[in-house]
Design an enzyme around this catalytic site. Sequence first.
Site: not given
Length: 458
Positions: A110, A277, A283
């Site tokens: 812990n 694209s 694009k």
Amino acid sequence: MAQLWGGRFTKETDKLVYNFNASISFDQKFFKQDISGSMAHVKMLSKQGILTEAEKDQILTGLESILNDVEAGKLEITDEYEDIHSFVEANLIDRIGDAGKKLHTGRSRNDQVALDMKLYTRDELCEINDLLKELLSVILNIMEENTNTYMPGFTHLQKAQPITLAHHMGAYFEMFKRDRMRLDDIYERMNYCPLGSGALAGTTYPLDRDYTAALLDFAGPTLNSMDSVADRDYLIEFLSAMSTIMMHLSRFCEEIIIWNSNEYKFVEIDDAYSTGSSIMPQKKNPDIAELVRGKTGRVYGALMSLLTTMKGIPLAYNKDMQEDKELTFDAIDTVKGCVALFTGMLRTIKFNKEIMEVSAMKGFTNATDAADYLVNHGVPFRDAHGIIGQLVLYCIEKNTSIDKLSLEELKAISPVFDNDIYDAVSLETCVNKRMTIGAPGPDAMKEVIKINKSYLED
Ligand code: ARG
């Protein structure tokens, strides 16, 4: 299935339970920090006479060899161990025998995991801070080169008043500067060492917690052992600071996407940072900016997720807290990637300064200054506002701008207008006259650039 417990069990763990419980697939990310934490712990144990000098040396050599072998790819971290702590301890015992079994004296997983996570995130926080500094220096460069690059400033995404590119960039400089300050604050608050808190109630060994804290560069030990193993506040703060960084990046990306659009053409993103694209050959898309904007949601999600995980956990440690790791790691990697890519995109972006300037001249960005002109010639501001409103309407009908009207046309609307109106509403005057600190006037801007330069040099 290698685990650190089992003495009080009469049955093997169910395989599904074992897998569900195990964390090695992700907590191996901090194997280095786990080893440095163990090294500090062992040095302290021997200083306190809990381990002998010889045992300490054996353990340190063993840990060092594990670290080296993992880094050299000679030792693989596999899922036959429950977590990274078990992996290190089991390998240590394999290598050095009985002395290895003493490593975990006066420690619990812990406080160990609380330490590891702190060490890991502390390093990452510093890296993000450095990446932001790099981004700030790119922004400052753009500012220095563009104190006279005019562009429209917007409110409601409607042209409002003319500003400069330096001024617009300067707004982001302030945001990312605050982001770094937030990280510094968090660092200071989190920088206390949980090691030595044990499972929740400290230990009966005479540990020197100040010593381990100093070895690991903490400002000191944490002051409540229950809080030490149950505290994840610093992660929530860190996730919140990272969310704010992403929010700032996302707003900047949104502007770049708009500026890069066919309609605006204020900027052109470099080919190296654009994508095409599969169907439309013409694009060139701003995918990086869109992805950064999109990934913002992921980091916000991590913050919400951890807040929700923590809200119902009684003191002290509970296994729920294992859930802090994957989402924090993902947020850190996301933020680091986004800041680095964004910096590259901004460094290579091309500003179409002429288009920006023409845009600043259109859209009546000098209307406030025209009203101020009238005020300076004795007209009350509210009346001046009305007169310029009429003037704008007249210009819209004639498809022209205030500075292109003849003096007769101007005088027809208000006799107060004179020849000096043209200079008063020119783009240069509109910007240059705004000279209080924080405003876009080049002199004020240069002052701010100087301050920010010395901030970066500090
Ligand atoms: N993998 C655990 C975590 O991330 C380590 C601590 C385990 N402690 C325990 N009591 N089971 O939280």
